[in-house]
Design a protein around this motif. Structure first.
Motif, short mmCIF file in Angstrom:
data_model
loop_
_atom_site.label_atom_id
_atom_site.label_comp_id
_atom_site.label_asym_id
_atom_site.label_seq_id
_atom_site.Cartn_x
_atom_site.Cartn_y
_atom_site.Cartn_z
N PRO A 130 0.82 -1.22 0.00
CA PRO A 130 0.00 0.00 0.00
C PRO A 130 0.85 1.27 0.00
O PRO A 130 1.98 1.27 0.51
N SER A 131 0.31 2.33 -0.57
CA SER A 131 1.00 3.62 -0.55
C SER A 131 1.17 4.09 0.89
O SER A 131 0.25 3.92 1.71
N PRO A 132 2.32 4.67 1.23
CA PRO A 132 2.54 5.13 2.60
C PRO A 132 1.64 6.33 2.93
O PRO A 132 1.46 7.23 2.10
N GLU A 133 1.07 6.32 4.13
CA GLU A 133 0.24 7.44 4.57
C GLU A 133 1.07 8.50 5.28
O GLU A 133 0.66 9.64 5.43
N HIS A 134 2.25 8.09 5.74
CA HIS A 134 3.17 9.03 6.40
C HIS A 134 4.57 8.47 6.23
O HIS A 134 4.75 7.28 5.89
N ASP A 135 5.59 9.27 6.46
CA ASP A 135 6.96 8.80 6.32
C ASP A 135 7.22 7.62 7.25
O ASP A 135 6.81 7.62 8.41
N GLY A 136 7.89 6.61 6.71
CA GLY A 136 8.20 5.43 7.51
C GLY A 136 7.08 4.41 7.57
O GLY A 136 7.19 3.40 8.26
N ASP A 137 5.99 4.64 6.83
CA ASP A 137 4.83 3.75 6.86
C ASP A 137 5.04 2.59 5.89
O ASP A 137 4.58 2.64 4.74
N TYR A 138 5.75 1.56 6.35
CA TYR A 138 6.05 0.42 5.48
C TYR A 138 5.13 -0.75 5.81
O TYR A 138 5.15 -1.28 6.91
N ARG A 139 4.29 -1.15 4.82
CA ARG A 139 3.41 -2.30 4.97
C ARG A 139 3.47 -3.11 3.68
O ARG A 139 3.32 -2.55 2.60
N SER A 140 3.71 -4.40 3.81
CA SER A 140 3.63 -5.26 2.63
C SER A 140 3.00 -6.58 3.03
O SER A 140 3.02 -6.96 4.21
N ALA A 141 2.41 -7.26 2.06
CA ALA A 141 1.75 -8.54 2.36
C ALA A 141 1.75 -9.41 1.12
O ALA A 141 1.84 -8.92 -0.02
N SER A 142 1.62 -10.70 1.34
CA SER A 142 1.55 -11.67 0.25
C SER A 142 0.28 -11.47 -0.57
O SER A 142 -0.77 -11.09 -0.04
N TYR B 229 2.61 -13.07 -14.32
CA TYR B 229 1.59 -12.04 -14.42
C TYR B 229 1.28 -11.55 -13.02
O TYR B 229 1.72 -12.12 -12.02
N ASP B 230 0.52 -10.45 -12.94
CA ASP B 230 0.06 -9.97 -11.64
C ASP B 230 -1.24 -9.20 -11.83
O ASP B 230 -1.74 -9.08 -12.95
N ASN B 231 -1.79 -8.71 -10.71
CA ASN B 231 -2.96 -7.84 -10.84
C ASN B 231 -2.63 -6.47 -10.28
O ASN B 231 -3.50 -5.76 -9.78
N GLY B 232 -1.34 -6.09 -10.36
CA GLY B 232 -0.89 -4.82 -9.81
C GLY B 232 -0.15 -3.95 -10.79
O GLY B 232 0.79 -3.24 -10.42
N GLY B 233 -0.53 -3.99 -12.06
CA GLY B 233 0.09 -3.10 -13.04
C GLY B 233 1.36 -3.62 -13.68
O GLY B 233 2.04 -2.87 -14.39
N THR C 87 7.13 8.87 2.11
CA THR C 87 7.92 7.71 1.72
C THR C 87 7.84 6.63 2.78
O THR C 87 7.69 6.93 3.97
N ARG C 88 7.94 5.35 2.36
CA ARG C 88 8.00 4.27 3.36
C ARG C 88 9.33 4.23 4.07
O ARG C 88 9.51 3.48 5.01
N TYR C 89 10.30 4.98 3.56
CA TYR C 89 11.68 4.79 4.00
C TYR C 89 12.13 5.88 4.96
O TYR C 89 11.35 6.72 5.37
#
Length: 291
Positions: free
Chosen positions: A34-46, A103-107, A199-201
């Motif tokens: 997902p797009s980060p909502e604030h700096d350092g907001d790192y979220r990822s999932a399978s 393939y994917d469903n994310g562009g 940024t997530r970073y």
């Protein structure tokens, strides 16, 4: 490149005609970031649950947050060692002599990431242009549920690493300082490049001396790669033939893979990926960032 594939990109018509070919293994590489909502907001999932819900017939899920990344690395989505990647491929039914269509469903960026990793160990692979959306829009069937043979028996591929596919942080720093040749290209959206978006970073901005070529700008509104002439014009506004080698980066080496696919389609073979990208770079306070 095996004769089975027309190139690094295939369309839904090509794949539909070969879906029953035992030499072709179709892998869904979707992950969630997902797009980060604030700096350092790192979220990822399978993306496995979404794959189980609806996917191309006979396809399997290649988990870029799981087996298909190196969890000992100091950043997410790190490319696994060649032998570990070969073992992960075997677990999803890819063995010696097989050809992969991702393939994917994310562009398309996740499929491109898997394609680049496989290309780097000489496994024949291509990306389905437009991904799941293009397949569905063309009227091809989708299925749901898990496959019965969850752990297929195959002879693992023998990885043959190709030189020059990955660039280290030290090499990137040397290019940035002008101490070695090369063009650094950032595939993040403009807001990520110029630091106006969260940024997530650890820090906002881009690596000094790099140029902006957003990966999403290389696709049409339906998520397909732009026609060759349009693609060449987009890339040509940022790079010329003398800019070599080209080192692509983004936040985590995913969007950069989409740009690598585009450059490869244009015939460039001087392209590499900075795997750690900004997640690794921004963590080191000694490495400069520009806004």
């Amino acid at each position: 490149m095996t004769s089975l594939l027309p190139g690094p990109l295939v369309d839904d018509t090509w794949l539909a005609a070969r879906l029953d070919d035992p030499r072709v293994v179709v892998l869904d590489a979707t992950a969630l970031l997902p797009s980060p909502e604030h700096d350092g907001d790192y979220r990822s999932a399978s993306g496995r649950a979404a794959w189980a819900e609806r996917h191309l017939p006979g396809s399997r899920h290649a988990d870029l947050t799981g087996d298909f990344s190196d969890h000992d690395a100091p950043y997410h989505f790190a490319v696994p060692a060649p032998e570990a990647l070969a073992a992960a491929l075997a677990r999803v039914g890819v063995g010696e002599g097989d050809t992969v269509v991702a393939y994917d469903n994310g562009g398309g960026i996740w499929a491109a990431r898997l394609w680049w990793m496989l290309r780097a160990i000489s496994v024949p692979a291509a990306v389905l242009d437009g991904g799941l959306a293009a397949w569905e829009a063309a009227g091809h069937p989708l299925v749901s549920g898990e496959e019965a043979d969850a752990d297929p028996a195959v002879t693992p591929v023998t990885p043959v690493p190709r030189p020059g596919m990955w660039t280290s942080v030290d090499e990137v720093a040397a290019i940035s300082r002008g101490e070695r040749p090369g063009a650094l290209v950032c595939a993040l959206p403009t807001g990520g490049f110029d630091g106006t978006a969260p940024t997530r970073y650890s820090r906002r901005g881009h690596i000094p001396a790099s140029r902006s070529l957003p990966g999403r700008d290389l696709l049409d509104p339906a998520g397909r790669v732009l026609p060759a002439a349009e693609l060449a014009a987009k890339v040509g506004s940022v790079l010329d033939a003398g800019d070599s080698p080209v080192v692509l980066y983004c936040g985590g080496g995913i969007s950069a893979a989409g740009a690598a696919l585009a450059l490869t389609l244009l015939g460039r073979d001087d392209v590499s990926l900075y795997d750690g990208s900004l997640e690794e770079w921004s963590k080191d306070p000694k490495l400069p960032m520009e806004l």
